[in-house]
Design a protein around this motif. Structure first.
Motif, short mmCIF file in Angstrom:
data_model
loop_
_atom_site.label_atom_id
_atom_site.label_comp_id
_atom_site.label_asym_id
_atom_site.label_seq_id
_atom_site.Cartn_x
_atom_site.Cartn_y
_atom_site.Cartn_z
N ASP A 96 -49.40 49.02 91.79
CA ASP A 96 -48.49 49.45 92.75
C ASP A 96 -48.36 48.42 93.81
O ASP A 96 -49.61 48.51 94.68
N GLU A 97 -47.48 47.60 94.07
CA GLU A 97 -47.30 46.70 94.86
C GLU A 97 -47.71 47.14 96.51
O GLU A 97 -48.13 46.68 97.34
N GLN A 98 -47.10 48.55 96.59
CA GLN A 98 -47.07 48.97 97.99
C GLN A 98 -48.46 49.65 98.24
O GLN A 98 -48.84 49.83 99.56
N GLU A 142 -49.77 52.29 97.94
CA GLU A 142 -49.21 53.74 98.60
C GLU A 142 -50.39 54.74 98.78
O GLU A 142 -50.70 55.24 100.07
N LYS A 192 -52.93 53.17 101.25
CA LYS A 192 -52.60 53.33 102.72
C LYS A 192 -52.18 54.65 103.26
O LYS A 192 -52.65 54.81 104.41
#
Length: 283
Positions: free
Chosen positions: A158-160, A162, A165
């Motif tokens: 998951d590059e974000q 999520e 964060k």
């Protein structure tokens, strides 16, 4: 990117990497050298299980499937307990861990074994020897295999980032978690595959679980057993706390009985679910 193999950690002759390793080793040494007595909470209430864990999750009460496993077990068996969100790791440097009347027990499986004796819990008493063997195999599949796939998705694929964060972690802790997930998955073996290959493995694992569950309420009939606690802990993370992951999509689209299983346990044993998560669903 799909099709790319997760690479092993590079050379350790890097000042930043060396500094990180020194910090990690120092912290681990600190934990492991501590006496068990140092984990006993002063003036702890008697006859109440103290469940030490990290903070709340975004869409599940915990980011840890092992915390949900233990807490679901406690709820099903109506064992008095209190959650301590102290982010304090136990004697083995892991979470969750419990205290009970001065005893300190780390590791989710040993916790359940201990509580079975203390409270004379017999969740698995009606299972045959064959069913107990199948239950152990299902637990190992989830906790020693599917778990690492979840970790790769959250921390690496998951590059974000999520999930991390959303609970307020800064870039440094996210980077640390990514490095740890990469190293752990590489050592376990599944991290040597590409993202696309890991997704295929996830589908195979979920297919196996879905086939065993079938149309039953729980994996071995109408009543929950210990393995249901384990599988709920792992599967609930994919259902609610691994957005856009192949695992979540597979459960929603191909294996809806696994979602119904999670919803059944959530609805029956977690009436306060929305009060324990950081992002309650909009009404």
């Amino acid at each position: 990117m799909p099709g790319e193999t997760v690479k092993a950690p590079g050379s350790w002759f890097d000042p930043v990497k060396i500094a990180v390793v020194v910090v990690i080793v120092s912290v681990l040494f600190f934990f492991f050298r501590r006496r068990t007595e140092s984990f006993v909470t002063p003036d702890a209430p008697r006859d109440v299980v103290l469940l030490h864990q990290l903070g709340h999750g975004v869409e599940c009460p915990s980011l840890s499937p092992f915390v949900l496993k233990v807490e679901t077990y406690l709820r099903i068996n109506k064992i008095p307990y209190k959650s301590l969100y102290d982010r304090k790791m136990g004697p083995k440097g892991k979470t969750p861990w419990i205290e009970y009347n001065g005893d300190v027990i780390p590791d989710s499986s040993f916790i359940i074994m201990y509580l079975n004796k203390q409270f004379k819990v017999t969740m698995d008493s009606k299972l045959t020897s064959y069913e107990k063997g199948v239950a152990t195999a299902l637990q190992r599949l989830a906790e020693e295999h599917l778990y690492f796939q979840l970790g790769l998705w959250r921390a690496v694929f998951d590059e974000q980032k999520e999930t991390f964060k959303a609970i307020g972690l800064n870039w440094f802790f996210i980077w640390m978690l990514e490095r740890k997930a990469t190293t752990d998955a590489w050592s376990q073996g599944i991290g040597r595959h590409s993202q696309e290959e890991v997704a295929q493995i996830t589908e195979t694992d979920l297919q196996a679980l879905s086939s065993v569950l079938g149309e039953k309420d729980y994996f071995f009939g109408d009543s929950p057993t210990e393995v249901d606690c384990s599988l709920f802990g792992q599967l609930s993370q994919f259902v609610w706390q691994a957005r856009r992951s192949p695992g979540q999509k597979l459960i929603l689209d191909k294996f809806p009985n696994l979602k119904r299983f999670c919803e059944r346990i959530k609805g029956k044993y977690w009436p306060d679910w929305n009060e324990l998560i950081l992002q309650p669903p909009a009404e």
